[in-house]
Motif scaffolding. Structure first.
Motif, short mmCIF file in Angstrom:
data_model
loop_
_atom_site.label_atom_id
_atom_site.label_comp_id
_atom_site.label_asym_id
_atom_site.label_seq_id
_atom_site.Cartn_x
_atom_site.Cartn_y
_atom_site.Cartn_z
N TYR A 37 -8.38 7.86 -4.68
CA TYR A 37 -9.68 7.74 -5.33
C TYR A 37 -9.45 7.42 -6.79
O TYR A 37 -8.38 7.64 -7.33
CB TYR A 37 -10.53 8.99 -5.14
CG TYR A 37 -9.99 10.25 -5.77
CD1 TYR A 37 -10.38 10.64 -7.05
CD2 TYR A 37 -9.09 11.05 -5.08
CE1 TYR A 37 -9.88 11.79 -7.62
CE2 TYR A 37 -8.59 12.21 -5.65
CZ TYR A 37 -8.99 12.58 -6.91
OH TYR A 37 -8.49 13.72 -7.48
N ARG A 38 -10.47 6.84 -7.40
CA ARG A 38 -10.41 6.42 -8.79
C ARG A 38 -11.42 7.21 -9.60
O ARG A 38 -12.47 7.58 -9.08
CB ARG A 38 -10.75 4.94 -8.92
CG ARG A 38 -9.78 4.02 -8.27
CD ARG A 38 -10.28 2.61 -8.33
NE ARG A 38 -11.12 2.38 -7.16
CZ ARG A 38 -11.13 1.28 -6.44
NH1 ARG A 38 -10.40 0.26 -6.80
NH2 ARG A 38 -11.89 1.16 -5.40
N GLN A 51 0.83 -1.20 0.00
CA GLN A 51 0.00 0.00 0.00
C GLN A 51 0.87 1.26 0.00
O GLN A 51 0.58 2.22 -0.71
CB GLN A 51 -0.94 0.00 1.21
CG GLN A 51 -2.03 -1.04 1.11
CD GLN A 51 -2.76 -1.23 2.42
OE1 GLN A 51 -2.33 -0.78 3.48
NE2 GLN A 51 -3.88 -1.93 2.36
N THR A 57 -5.11 -4.50 -7.53
CA THR A 57 -6.54 -4.24 -7.35
C THR A 57 -6.91 -4.27 -5.87
O THR A 57 -7.60 -3.38 -5.37
CB THR A 57 -7.38 -5.26 -8.15
OG1 THR A 57 -7.08 -5.10 -9.54
CG2 THR A 57 -8.87 -5.05 -7.91
N ARG A 58 -6.43 -5.28 -5.15
CA ARG A 58 -6.70 -5.37 -3.70
C ARG A 58 -6.11 -4.18 -2.96
O ARG A 58 -6.74 -3.61 -2.07
CB ARG A 58 -6.15 -6.68 -3.13
CG ARG A 58 -7.00 -7.89 -3.45
CD ARG A 58 -6.59 -9.11 -2.66
NE ARG A 58 -5.20 -9.50 -2.88
CZ ARG A 58 -4.78 -10.28 -3.87
NH1 ARG A 58 -5.64 -10.73 -4.76
NH2 ARG A 58 -3.51 -10.59 -3.99
N ALA A 112 -8.59 2.97 -1.29
CA ALA A 112 -9.80 3.74 -1.58
C ALA A 112 -10.79 3.64 -0.41
O ALA A 112 -11.43 4.64 -0.05
CB ALA A 112 -10.45 3.25 -2.87
N GLU A 113 -10.90 2.45 0.20
CA GLU A 113 -11.78 2.28 1.36
C GLU A 113 -11.39 3.19 2.51
O GLU A 113 -12.24 3.63 3.28
CB GLU A 113 -11.74 0.83 1.85
CG GLU A 113 -12.44 -0.16 0.96
CD GLU A 113 -12.13 -1.60 1.34
OE1 GLU A 113 -11.52 -1.84 2.41
OE2 GLU A 113 -12.48 -2.50 0.55
N VAL A 133 -5.33 -1.12 -4.15
CA VAL A 133 -6.06 0.11 -4.48
C VAL A 133 -7.44 0.10 -3.83
O VAL A 133 -7.90 1.13 -3.31
CB VAL A 133 -6.13 0.33 -6.00
CG1 VAL A 133 -7.08 1.47 -6.36
CG2 VAL A 133 -4.73 0.62 -6.54
N ASP A 134 -8.10 -1.05 -3.81
CA ASP A 134 -9.40 -1.15 -3.13
C ASP A 134 -9.27 -0.74 -1.67
O ASP A 134 -10.08 0.05 -1.15
CB ASP A 134 -9.97 -2.56 -3.21
CG ASP A 134 -10.52 -2.94 -4.57
OD1 ASP A 134 -10.67 -2.04 -5.43
OD2 ASP A 134 -10.78 -4.14 -4.78
N ARG A 135 -8.28 -1.26 -0.99
CA ARG A 135 -8.08 -0.94 0.44
C ARG A 135 -7.73 0.53 0.63
O ARG A 135 -8.24 1.18 1.55
CB ARG A 135 -6.97 -1.85 1.01
CG ARG A 135 -6.66 -1.56 2.44
CD ARG A 135 -7.80 -1.93 3.37
NE ARG A 135 -7.37 -1.66 4.73
CZ ARG A 135 -8.09 -1.01 5.62
NH1 ARG A 135 -9.30 -0.61 5.33
NH2 ARG A 135 -7.63 -0.79 6.82
#
Length: 140
Positions: free
Chosen positions: A80-81, A37, A67-68, A74-75, A70-72
């Motif tokens: 942000y995307r 991260q 993907t995992r 962003a959470e 960036v998802d974390r």
């Protein structure tokens, strides 16, 4: 490995990287970040918004891992995307203001770890090492 067994350059580089990463992870853990991260956050903070493809290359992560990560991020509102204006099929990832503040807060601690790792070298040796490592990593 015994003390009299010669170590290869790859083994030495790996030992240094493992040691640095362990120290960095201890700092990052205090902020609920993994090393992967941090790498993504750092790439975005230094280079600006990137597509997932660009980010995968820059952070040296596989597609599913990125993907995992960036998802974390962003959470936790660190990135942000949005959709690429030029090609709506592509996703662009940006560092958020919160992510930028965290990056700025962590840089001194991670910089200290790097300086401590290079402390046995003179300034010229550290610059030479940096140039040599750049050359070695250029094709990767």
């Amino acid at each position: 490995m015994t003390g009299d067994t010669p170590r290869t350059a790859v083994d030495l580089l790996d030992a240094i990287a493992v040691g640095f990463r362990a120290q960095a992870e201890a700092v990052l853990r205090e902020h609920d970040l993994t090393y992967d991260q941090w790498r993504v956050l750092e790439r975005l903070a230094l280079a600006g918004p990137r597509t997932m493809r660009e980010l995968r290359t820059a952070a040296r992560l596989t597609g599913p891992t990125l993907t995992r990560v960036v998802d974390r991020l962003a959470e936790t509102a660190l990135v942000y995307r949005d959709v690429d204006a030029a090609d709506r099929r592509r996703v662009v990832v940006h560092v958020s203001e919160r992510g930028r503040r965290l990056y700025d807060r962590l840089c001194p601690d991670l910089g200290r770890i790097e300086r401590d790792a290079l402390a046995p070298l003179s300034s010229e040796e550290a610059r030479t090492l940096g140039r040599l490592l750049e050359r070695l990593s250029a094709g990767r």
